[in-house]
Design an enzyme around this catalytic site. Structure first.
Site, PDB file in Angstrom:
ATOM      1  N   PHE A 229       0.732  -1.084   0.037  1.00 12.94           N
ATOM      2  CA  PHE A 229       0.060   0.130  -0.037  1.00 12.94           C
ATOM      3  C   PHE A 229       0.772   1.092   0.003  1.00 12.94           C
ATOM      4  CE2 PHE A 229      -1.860   3.461   2.805  1.00 12.94           C
ATOM      5  CZ  PHE A 229      -3.068   3.713   1.965  1.00 12.94           C
ATOM      6  N   GLY A 231       0.174   5.449   0.483  1.00 12.84           N
ATOM      7  CA  GLY A 231      -1.010   6.362   0.749  1.00 12.84           C
ATOM      8  C   GLY A 231      -0.863   7.103   2.293  1.00 12.84           C
ATOM      9  N   LEU A 252       4.274  -1.025   3.671  1.00 11.54           N
ATOM     10  CA  LEU A 252       3.172   0.254   3.758  1.00 11.54           C
ATOM     11  C   LEU A 252       4.359   1.510   3.407  1.00 11.54           C
ATOM     12  CD1 LEU A 252       1.490  -0.529   6.899  1.00 11.54           C
ATOM     13  CD2 LEU A 252       0.614  -0.965   4.469  1.00 11.54           C
ATOM     14  N   GLU A 253       4.037   2.221   2.476  1.00 18.89           N
ATOM     15  CA  GLU A 253       4.766   3.341   2.194  1.00 18.89           C
ATOM     16  C   GLU A 253       3.965   4.525   2.409  1.00 18.89           C
ATOM     17  OE1 GLU A 253       7.909   3.131   1.204  1.00 18.89           O
ATOM     18  OE2 GLU A 253       8.203   1.012   0.850  1.00 18.89           O
ATOM     19  N   LEU A 254       3.960   5.303   3.655  1.00 20.26           N
ATOM     20  CA  LEU A 254       3.168   6.079   3.953  1.00 20.26           C
ATOM     21  C   LEU A 254       3.376   7.629   3.898  1.00 20.26           C
ATOM     22  CD1 LEU A 254       1.953   4.015   6.912  1.00 20.26           C
ATOM     23  CD2 LEU A 254       1.102   3.839   4.581  1.00 20.26           C
TER      24      LEU A 254
END
Length: 485
Positions: A229, A231, A252-254
């Site tokens: 993901f 976001g 997770l790339e946040l």
């Protein structure tokens, strides 16, 4: 708009389909408001169909010779290169990306495809020593199976390709849910490239929908073993919690709140160039963008004068104009939110050294200074062309300010002494930090990801092997084990 109408569909098990939901996602050009396409949303039933198709196709794909998988990816690379201009046009129309930014994304995606071709041959097994006599230990690298990819709107072609290409190369199948503001560039366009490259049906599926329609069906479905993901940290938290309940792996790339730091001995002209690019690439709608620009007080006056002059000179407007540097933000909601954010900051005592006008969705660049130390703006992600300019006295204070954030994605420091920069970077809690360069960096060979609430896991290079494969231990007893009973 035949290009968008052709690709604005669900792509499931090798077929281009209309979703069975009761409402449409409307794909707009954020600059001129032109309707590009309407996509009837996929339902949970179509999510299930896509995952089941991926599950069936993946077993044969995993058994395929990696040289054959590599050949498909090689064809996808050639197609991407041949259609580079068409892809860039789509980025400009669907996302409001300037020509400069569109070319930047297409070049990046081709480099990641090129690396994925090599990754098809990368997983290797290992022979390990065994405690018992006559025993052989083998450690195999195997594909995880099916990967679910949820991509963001800001660099959807590049970011989606970063997961899709290596996952396929390593023997997995993939289901993509693109952002609803980028259904074609982040979804249908990629499906079309791989379809034309000869990827067998079912291995790559695209479902265009929204959580309002499907709830957690995309994440909680029993088939995918990894969810990748990109976001916001708010959504990332929910994905992590939902996936953990089913023992799924998450990448997770946040969100980010990166800082670009200018030390007293920096090359000021160069630091100004890096800061302008780091903050205003794609209207600042980049998680790695330099929200905060920190300048040593001894050079603050010189830096500020040059920086504000460069920012004020940035051309805003039509992203199709090759001279434009600031195009539209992604939608009217974001444009309004940015205006309110700046108004509130000024009301709270900040000074606007540059104050851009908002025309439609084009938000002119703004530079704010004089924010209070406890201003919430200093610790949040700002997805827009708003720079926060701060001063500090010495490295200790700079380190404290940079680390005073819940995020830890990227950052940069400028100094004429590169090793001083390295020592500074080592003290910052972040997944990535750059010496004498921009905060916005991505490299196919280097692990990409964040610390703190900026994410979990890494992509790129060897990291994708860890992300999209699993290890299996097999032991072989060539003699006879003596059992105690």
């Amino acid at each position: 708009m035949s290009f968008f109408n052709e690709l604005a569909h669900q792509y499931i098990d090798g077929e281009w389909l209309t979703g069975s939901g009761s409402w449409d996602i409307i794909d707009f050009n954020p600059y001129n408001g032109e309707k590009l396409a309407a996509v009837t949303v996929a339902t949970a039933a179509e999510i299930d169909r896509a995952y089941r198709a991926a599950e069936r196709a993946q077993q044969e794909w995993a058994a395929t010779n990696p040289y054959e998988r590599r050949a498909v990816l090689d064809r996808a690379l050639r197609i991407t290169e041949e259609r580079a201009d068409e892809i860039a046009e789509a980025i400009t129309d669907e996302l409001g990306g300037t020509r400069l930014r569109a070319a930047y994304e297409v070049r990046g995606a081709t480099e990641f495809l090129r690396e994925a071709i090599r990754q098809a041959l990368r997983p290797t097994g290992r022979l390990l020593p065994a405690v018992g006599d006559g025993r052989e230990n083998r450690l195999y690298r195997l594909p995880v199976g099916v990967v679910g990819v949820i991509s963001a709107f800001n660099f959807p072609f590049l970011v989606t390709m970063k997961s899709v290409a290596p996952a396929l190369a390593l023997g997995n199948a993939v289901v993509v849910k693109p952002h609803q503001n980028a259904p074609v560039v982040g979804g249908g366009l990629i499906a079309k490239i791989f379809e034309d490259a000869g990827l067998p049906a079912g291995l790559l599926n695209v479902v265009i929908t929204d959580s309002a329609e499907i709830g957690d069906a995309f994440i909680a479905h029993p088939v995918p073993r990894v969810i990748s993901f990109t976001g916001s940290d708010r959504v990332g938290r929910h994905i992590a919690a939902t996936a953990a309940g089913a023992f799924k792996r998450t990448i997770l790339e946040l969100s980010g709140n990166s800082a670009l730091v200018v030390l007293a001995d920096a090359d000021i002209d160069y630091a100004v160039q890096a800061a302008v690019f780091s903050r205003f690439l794609y209207q600042g709608q980049v998680s790695m963008a330099a929200n905060r620009i920190l300048v040593d007080r001894s050079v603050a006056a010189e830096f500020t004068e040059r920086f504000t002059a460069e920012v004020a000179a940035l051309k805003t407007g039509d992203p199709r104009d090759p001279e434009t540097r600031i195009g539209p933000v992604i939608n009217a909601f974001q444009a309004d939110a940015l205006g309110a954010l700046v108004d509130r900051a000024v009301a709270d005592g900040a000074r606007a050294l540059v104050r851009g006008r908002t025309v439609g969705n084009v938000v002119g660049p703004t530079v704010l200074t004089g924010l209070a130390e406890d201003s919430p703006l200093l610790t949040q992600e700002i997805l827009g062309p708003v720079a926060l300019l701060m001063t500090f006295d010495g490295e200790e204070e700079a380190v404290r300010i940079v680390n005073d954030s819940p995020y830890g994605l990227s950052g940069a420091v400028h100094t004429r002494d590169a090793e001083r920069g390295v020592r500074f970077a080592q003290r910052i809690v972040s997944g990535m930090f750059h010496v004498n360069d921009s905060t916005v960096q991505d490299d196919p060979l280097v692990a990409f990801g964040g610390e703190k609430t900026s994410g979990v896991g890494r992509l790129n290079g060897e990291a994708v092997v860890e992300a999209f494969t699993t290890q299996k231990w097999m032991s072989i007893q060539h003699g006879r084990t003596v059992f105690p009973f």
